[in-house]
Design a protein around this motif. Sequence first.
Motif, short mmCIF file in Angstrom:
data_model
loop_
_atom_site.label_atom_id
_atom_site.label_comp_id
_atom_site.label_asym_id
_atom_site.label_seq_id
_atom_site.Cartn_x
_atom_site.Cartn_y
_atom_site.Cartn_z
N THR A 8 0.83 -1.20 0.00
CA THR A 8 0.00 0.00 0.00
C THR A 8 0.87 1.25 0.00
OG1 THR A 8 -0.18 -0.08 2.42
CG2 THR A 8 -1.93 -1.12 1.15
N VAL A 9 0.32 2.31 -0.56
CA VAL A 9 0.99 3.61 -0.61
C VAL A 9 0.10 4.61 0.10
CG1 VAL A 9 1.89 5.44 -2.08
CG2 VAL A 9 2.15 3.05 -2.77
N GLU A 10 0.66 5.31 1.07
CA GLU A 10 -0.11 6.25 1.88
C GLU A 10 0.55 7.63 1.85
OE1 GLU A 10 -2.94 5.62 3.30
OE2 GLU A 10 -3.04 3.43 3.49
N GLY A 11 -0.24 8.64 2.24
CA GLY A 11 0.27 10.01 2.30
C GLY A 11 -0.85 11.01 2.16
N CYS A 20 4.43 7.48 -7.35
CA CYS A 20 4.98 6.35 -6.61
C CYS A 20 4.37 5.04 -7.09
CB CYS A 20 4.73 6.55 -5.13
SG CYS A 20 5.33 5.21 -4.07
N LEU A 21 3.06 5.02 -7.28
CA LEU A 21 2.39 3.80 -7.72
C LEU A 21 2.88 3.36 -9.08
CD1 LEU A 21 -1.12 4.90 -6.51
CD2 LEU A 21 -0.02 2.78 -5.78
N GLU A 22 3.04 4.30 -9.99
CA GLU A 22 3.55 3.97 -11.32
C GLU A 22 4.95 3.39 -11.24
OE1 GLU A 22 3.32 7.53 -13.61
OE2 GLU A 22 1.14 7.67 -13.46
N LEU A 23 5.77 3.98 -10.39
CA LEU A 23 7.15 3.52 -10.25
C LEU A 23 7.20 2.12 -9.65
CD1 LEU A 23 10.10 4.31 -10.63
CD2 LEU A 23 10.05 5.39 -8.37
N ILE A 24 6.38 1.86 -8.65
CA ILE A 24 6.33 0.52 -8.06
C ILE A 24 5.90 -0.51 -9.10
CG2 ILE A 24 5.15 -0.95 -6.37
CD1 ILE A 24 4.91 1.53 -4.59
N ALA A 25 4.85 -0.18 -9.86
CA ALA A 25 4.36 -1.10 -10.88
C ALA A 25 5.45 -1.40 -11.91
CB ALA A 25 3.13 -0.52 -11.56
N GLN A 26 6.16 -0.38 -12.34
CA GLN A 26 7.23 -0.58 -13.31
C GLN A 26 8.34 -1.44 -12.74
OE1 GLN A 26 8.45 3.39 -14.35
NE2 GLN A 26 6.50 3.89 -15.34
N ARG A 91 -1.04 -12.80 -7.96
CA ARG A 91 -0.68 -11.46 -8.39
C ARG A 91 -0.45 -10.58 -7.16
NH1 ARG A 91 -5.18 -12.31 -11.41
NH2 ARG A 91 -6.34 -10.66 -10.38
N TRP A 92 0.61 -9.80 -7.18
CA TRP A 92 0.84 -8.83 -6.12
C TRP A 92 -0.18 -7.71 -6.28
CZ3 TRP A 92 6.36 -7.88 -4.02
CH2 TRP A 92 7.04 -9.10 -3.89
N VAL A 93 -0.62 -7.16 -5.18
CA VAL A 93 -1.57 -6.05 -5.19
C VAL A 93 -0.86 -4.79 -4.70
CG1 VAL A 93 -3.72 -5.13 -4.24
CG2 VAL A 93 -3.56 -7.56 -4.86
N VAL A 94 -0.96 -3.72 -5.49
CA VAL A 94 -0.41 -2.42 -5.12
C VAL A 94 -1.58 -1.45 -5.04
CG1 VAL A 94 1.21 -0.59 -5.71
CG2 VAL A 94 1.74 -2.98 -6.32
N CYS A 95 -1.85 -0.93 -3.85
CA CYS A 95 -3.07 -0.16 -3.62
C CYS A 95 -2.77 1.26 -3.16
CB CYS A 95 -3.91 -0.89 -2.57
SG CYS A 95 -5.58 -0.21 -2.36
N THR A 133 4.06 -1.02 3.51
CA THR A 133 3.39 0.27 3.32
C THR A 133 4.45 1.34 3.13
OG1 THR A 133 1.46 -0.35 4.64
CG2 THR A 133 1.88 2.01 4.35
N LEU A 134 4.37 2.03 2.00
CA LEU A 134 5.25 3.17 1.74
C LEU A 134 4.49 4.44 2.11
CD1 LEU A 134 6.85 2.27 -1.72
CD2 LEU A 134 7.74 1.83 0.57
#
Length: 210
Positions: A8-11, A20-26, A91-95, A133-134
């Motif tokens: 998960t990405v918080e802030g 950040c989400l795009e970078l993690i996915a890449q 599948r990994w989940v990035v939320c 969690t980032l």
Amino acid sequence: MTRAAFITVEGIEGAGKSTCLELIAQRLAARGIALQLTREPGGTPLGEQLRALLLGHKHDGMSDDAELLMMFAARAEHLQHVIEPALDAGRWVVCDRFTDATYAYQGYGRGIDLARIATLETWVQGDRRPDLTLLLDVPVDVGLERAGRRSAPDRFEREAQPFFERVRAGYLELARAAPQRYRTIDAAQPLDQVSAAIVAAVDAFVDARS
């Protein structure tokens, strides 16, 4: 095969979560990891309708309890139809945000008893918690200035600065309480430094699970 992970990405507003989400996915894709990108509130047809109600201005006088319960209603749907099926399929989940946001915004921001949120968390999620969690941490004035350049303010973004100061303080407290899960990144740094910190955190996490 490495067990699928839930990231998960918080802030606060303007912290740079989308980048950040795009970078993690890449980064995950480059390492051959199948993933599901999603967001909260939202992620499902019902969740997106609830998101529109929560962020829009049609119900500006919404009660704090109604807001909290709608967040968890969207989350229950999200878990059942998106998050759990993706993890079960490997599948990994990035939320973009998860329950930590509820603690930060409805708990620390609105002042709802954290124990009430914890009860809903257990009811809706069972044992499911993020593996990583980032937290993109940025001073409130910087984040709001960035968000103001991005689009017209939603129902949350129209809150006064003290609200976001409480939210930010809540996030930092959550991070201090769970150092094994959280990685706090100074999102006020130049973009290349923020990106490098995100990549380092993701790579270290993936390597530790290999």
